[in-house]
Write a protein that holds these residues in place. Structure first.
Motif, PDB file in Angstrom:
ATOM      1  N   PRO A   1       0.889  -1.165   0.130  1.00 47.95           N
ATOM      2  CA  PRO A   1      -0.067  -0.032   0.087  1.00 47.95           C
ATOM      3  C   PRO A   1       0.970   1.010   0.141  1.00 47.95           C
ATOM      4  O   PRO A   1       0.916   1.994   1.055  1.00 47.95           O
ATOM      5  N   ILE A   2       1.493   1.571  -0.859  1.00 46.71           N
ATOM      6  CA  ILE A   2       2.455   2.669  -1.141  1.00 46.71           C
ATOM      7  C   ILE A   2       2.207   3.214  -2.582  1.00 46.71           C
ATOM      8  O   ILE A   2       1.971   2.521  -3.524  1.00 46.71           O
ATOM      9  N   GLU A   3       2.498   4.517  -2.828  1.00 44.37           N
ATOM     10  CA  GLU A   3       2.115   5.118  -3.965  1.00 44.37           C
ATOM     11  C   GLU A   3       3.389   5.904  -4.615  1.00 44.37           C
ATOM     12  O   GLU A   3       4.457   5.938  -3.897  1.00 44.37           O
ATOM     13  N   ARG A   4       3.244   6.476  -5.755  1.00 36.90           N
ATOM     14  CA  ARG A   4       4.451   7.030  -6.221  1.00 36.90           C
ATOM     15  C   ARG A   4       5.110   8.039  -5.317  1.00 36.90           C
ATOM     16  O   ARG A   4       6.235   8.482  -5.098  1.00 36.90           O
ATOM     17  N   VAL A   5       4.424   9.081  -4.880  1.00 33.68           N
ATOM     18  CA  VAL A   5       4.466   9.858  -3.793  1.00 33.68           C
ATOM     19  C   VAL A   5       5.131   9.629  -2.841  1.00 33.68           C
ATOM     20  O   VAL A   5       6.209  10.218  -2.021  1.00 33.68           O
ATOM     21  N   ASP A   6       4.850   8.293  -2.170  1.00 34.02           N
ATOM     22  CA  ASP A   6       5.546   7.798  -0.893  1.00 34.02           C
ATOM     23  C   ASP A   6       7.134   7.495  -1.324  1.00 34.02           C
ATOM     24  O   ASP A   6       7.542   7.863  -0.532  1.00 34.02           O
TER      25      ASP A   6
END
Length: 299
Positions: free
Chosen positions: A126-131
């Motif tokens: 559960p991680i996105e590009r911004v993270d």
């Protein structure tokens, strides 16, 4: 003789255990972001990696701190009434070491993920590009801040041991911390952007060195020519075109630092606002370019 009795074949048994829901803790994006930050920061000093990976960053860290320790020893032994170098000047003097550190560690932070195509594995969580970008940027900034602020701490402690004026030393130390924080943000952004352009670590190292050293060499040469022609105004404005001279200009205008420009012709306070705007634009722009870069690689 009666035939031997054969053992009965084992019977297959189907165990219906049903579907079981996961009942453990769901740590979510913030935990994944913190873990990526911690792993990247530790990796910047070779911690958690092979002994070979620790050699260069630790050597550079030692080289960065050694002159500060020597200055403290000289100050205490000879009872000087001030430190041999200003807090804001130390990172400027040691810029070669800082540049080598960025060139060696920025590519290992991002190029390896691109080369071995491991980045998509991060996004299976559960991680996105911004993270990802934020964690990498923050880790590189933190690693650089540790590298540049530790010698200032050594100088500060040594100054207090030498019984120099507490108020003056505390003010100078605070100004030095602000300076190296801005330097760390700028160099982290530039280093990561350049390194993220290629999956080859060697190319990334060479490219970072080229960007940091060639720009400084060109700016210094042009500033020297301007000094010989008595064009002191051009000396100040040329500092906008190199990362280290950009930091020098900001701290000269706002942190009461002595300029390292030729003959001390740093920017005025008015020109300093332009330096500050360019610095902020480069830091924000580096973050934006990284976001765009990871969007293009399908993340």
């Amino acid at each position: 003789m009666p035939p031997e009795t054969a053992s009965a074949p084992a019977q297959d048994v189907i165990h219906n255990i049903g579907y079981r829901n996961y009942s453990g803790a769901r740590l979510g994006r913030s935990y994944a972001r913190r873990s990526l930050f911690s792993q990247s920061l530790r990796g910047a000093y070779g911690l958690g990696r092979s002994a070979k990976s620790k050699v260069l960053p630790m050597i550079l860290f030692g080289v960065m701190c050694l002159p500060a320790a020597i200055m403290v020893a000289v100050t205490v032994a000879t009872k000087l009434n001030k430190l041999p170098v200003e807090y804001t000047r130390y990172a400027i003097i040691m810029q070669v070491v800082i540049g080598l550190y960025v060139a060696s560690q920025a590519p290992q932070s991002v190029s390896r993920d691109l080369r071995f195509r491991t980045v998509p594995l991060y996004f299976s969580r559960p991680i996105e590009r911004v993270d990802y970008v934020t964690a990498k940027f923050a880790a590189m900034f933190s690693a650089l801040f540790i590298l540049t602020a530790t010698p200032l701490l050594i100088l500060y402690v040594g100054a207090l041991l030498a019984k120099l004026d507490f108020a003056d030393q505390t003010k100078g130390f605070a100004q030095g911390l602000v300076s190296v924080a801005l330097l760390s943000l700028l160099f982290a952004g530039i280093g990561l952007v350049v390194a993220a352009l290629t999956p080859r670590r060697g190319f990334g190292v060479a490219a970072v060195i080229a960007v940091l050293t060639i720009s400084y060499g060109v700016v210094s040469t042009v500033q020297g020519i301007a000094l010989q022609r008595d064009n002191t105004e051009a000396i100040g404005w040329m500092g906008l075109f190199s990362p280290i001279t950009l930091i020098d200009g900001v701290q000269t205008a706002f942190l009461s630092a002595t300029s390292a420009f030729p003959d001390g012709h740093g920017p005025s306070t008015a020109a300093g606002f332009v330096y500050l705007l360019v610095l902020a634009a480069l830091i924000a722009g580096s973050y934006g370019v990284l976001m765009g870069r990871y969007r293009k690689v399908g993340l």
